[in-house]
Design an enzyme around this catalytic site. Structure first.
Site, PDB file in Angstrom:
ATOM      1  N   LYS A   1       4.474  -2.122   2.245  1.00  0.00           N
ATOM      2  CA  LYS A   1       5.401  -3.260   2.429  1.00  0.00           C
ATOM      3  C   LYS A   1       6.362  -3.006   3.599  1.00  0.00           C
ATOM      4  O   LYS A   1       6.706  -3.943   4.327  1.00  0.00           O
ATOM      5  CB  LYS A   1       6.185  -3.556   1.148  1.00  0.00           C
ATOM      6  CG  LYS A   1       5.350  -4.135   0.008  1.00  0.00           C
ATOM      7  CD  LYS A   1       4.589  -5.407   0.377  1.00  0.00           C
ATOM      8  CE  LYS A   1       4.011  -6.097  -0.867  1.00  0.00           C
ATOM      9  NZ  LYS A   1       3.047  -7.178  -0.502  1.00  0.00           N
TER      10      LYS A   1
ATOM     11  N   TYR B   1       6.255   2.484  -7.326  1.00  0.00           N
ATOM     12  CA  TYR B   1       5.700   1.521  -6.349  1.00  0.00           C
ATOM     13  C   TYR B   1       4.998   2.308  -5.222  1.00  0.00           C
ATOM     14  O   TYR B   1       4.031   1.827  -4.637  1.00  0.00           O
ATOM     15  CB  TYR B   1       6.798   0.592  -5.816  1.00  0.00           C
ATOM     16  CG  TYR B   1       6.263  -0.681  -5.186  1.00  0.00           C
ATOM     17  CD1 TYR B   1       5.493  -1.587  -5.919  1.00  0.00           C
ATOM     18  CD2 TYR B   1       6.526  -0.978  -3.852  1.00  0.00           C
ATOM     19  CE1 TYR B   1       5.007  -2.748  -5.342  1.00  0.00           C
ATOM     20  CE2 TYR B   1       6.045  -2.138  -3.262  1.00  0.00           C
ATOM     21  CZ  TYR B   1       5.282  -3.021  -4.011  1.00  0.00           C
ATOM     22  OH  TYR B   1       4.802  -4.164  -3.430  1.00  0.00           O
TER      23      TYR B   1
END
Ligand code: NAD
Ligand code: 0WE
Length: 261
Positions: free
Chosen positions: A168, A161
């Site tokens: 995020k 990720y």
């Protein structure tokens, strides 16, 4: 149409519909079913037809192009929203993220400077810019509610990720500071942390079926998450039922985040 609708007389702007599988579309459908009037943005000619067709199916009065990297695009769009909705806006759905595909594989260490900032610009700063532009429109309505989409990879290291996780984390912190600033205007700001959902953005990721299998095996509810599950949770946060909920993350992940093994 469910009647009486929780969102009768409410207006919403939805950013991030690409196609019928988008999380933003699941949220939009739910809002429309319960009475909201919806405006949409899209990015790029490739998905314009998709978004116009979907918007038409819920009688949307406004579909506008918006690249969230562009201040000019954002200012134009919020101007158009003000015109379409008589100077007011109740609800904002921010469901936008992007990192270069090559940065979602291999090592985080290798992320170059320009693509690090690109991911943070599109995936995190855009919420700040949208909230600033939404504030006066929501103030005109006596308050409002903003929801953004996040992922556990911003709090824990999820292999591959990578820079999206850093984006995020920035998004989550931005959400909390925005909640403080906009609380003054009775505008709430929250995030939904969804487990892996099979959308366009997710399908192109190698190893996505493996991630779904891990959620099914290890989460308390042993099932994967669907876009409509996220739609239902977003509708709650956007509704008056959540009138004293702000600055928080609601997990729609079958409980995966609660586990340590
Ligand atoms: P999606 O591809 O349907 O949506 C992503 C959207 O971002 C697209 O509509 C795309 O056009 C838009 N976008 C990208 N760059 C943009 C730019 N420069 N300007 C304007 N729009 C731009 O995929 P999705 O899975 O529905 O993703 C929506 C949100 O949900 C994202 O924030 C994503 O990180 C988050 N999320 C997804 C999952 C998942 O597993 N699918 C899980 C948790 C969180
Ligand atoms: O936020 C996301 C994915 C967002 C995303 C997807 C893409 C694919 C196409 C952002 N940028 C791009 N760029 C592209 O070129 N998710 C939460 C889904 C996701 O993506 C992962 C995951 C999960 C979960 C990537 C690696 C590991 C896990």
């Amino acid at each position: 149409m469910v009647s009486p609708g929780r969102f009768d007389g409410k207006t919403a702007l939805v950013l991030g519909v690409a196609n019928k599988r988008s999380i933003a579309w699941a949220i939009a459908k739910r809002l429309a079913d319960e009475g909201a009037r919806l405006a949409f943005t899209f990015q790029g000619e490739r998905i314009e037809k998709n978004v116009r067709d979907l918007a038409e199916s819920v009688s949307s009065p406004l579909v506008a192009e918006c690249d969230v990297r562009s201040d000019a695009d954002l200012e134009r769009v919020f101007g158009q929203v003000g015109e379409a909705f008589d100077g007011g806006l109740d609800l904002l759905v921010h469901s936008v993220a992007y990192a270069a595909a090559e940065d979602l594989e291999g090592r985080f260490t290798d992320t170059p400077r320009d693509r690090f900032w690109l991911a943070l610009d599109i995936s995190a700063y855009s919420l700040v810019a949208c909230s600033r532009l939404a504030e006066p429109l929501m103030e005109a309505r006596g308050g409002g509610s903003i929801v953004t989409m996040t992922y556990l990879g911003g709090e824990r290291a999820v292999p591959h990720y990578n820079v999206m996780g850093v984006a995020k984390a920035t998004l989550d912190a931005s959400m909390r500071y925005l909640a403080w600033d906009l609380g003054q205007k009775n505008v709430r700001v929250n995030a939904i942390s969804a487990g892996p959902v099979r959308t366009l953005a997710a399908r192109s990721i190698a190893g996505f079926p493996t991630m779904e299998a891990i959620v099914e095996e290890r989460s308390p509810l042993h099932r994967h998450v669907e876009a409509d599950d996220v739609g239902a949770a977003a509708a709650f946060l956007l509704s008056d039922d959540a009138r004293n909920v702000t600055g928080t993350i609601l997990y729609v992940d079958s409980g995966f985040h609660a586990m340590g093994m």
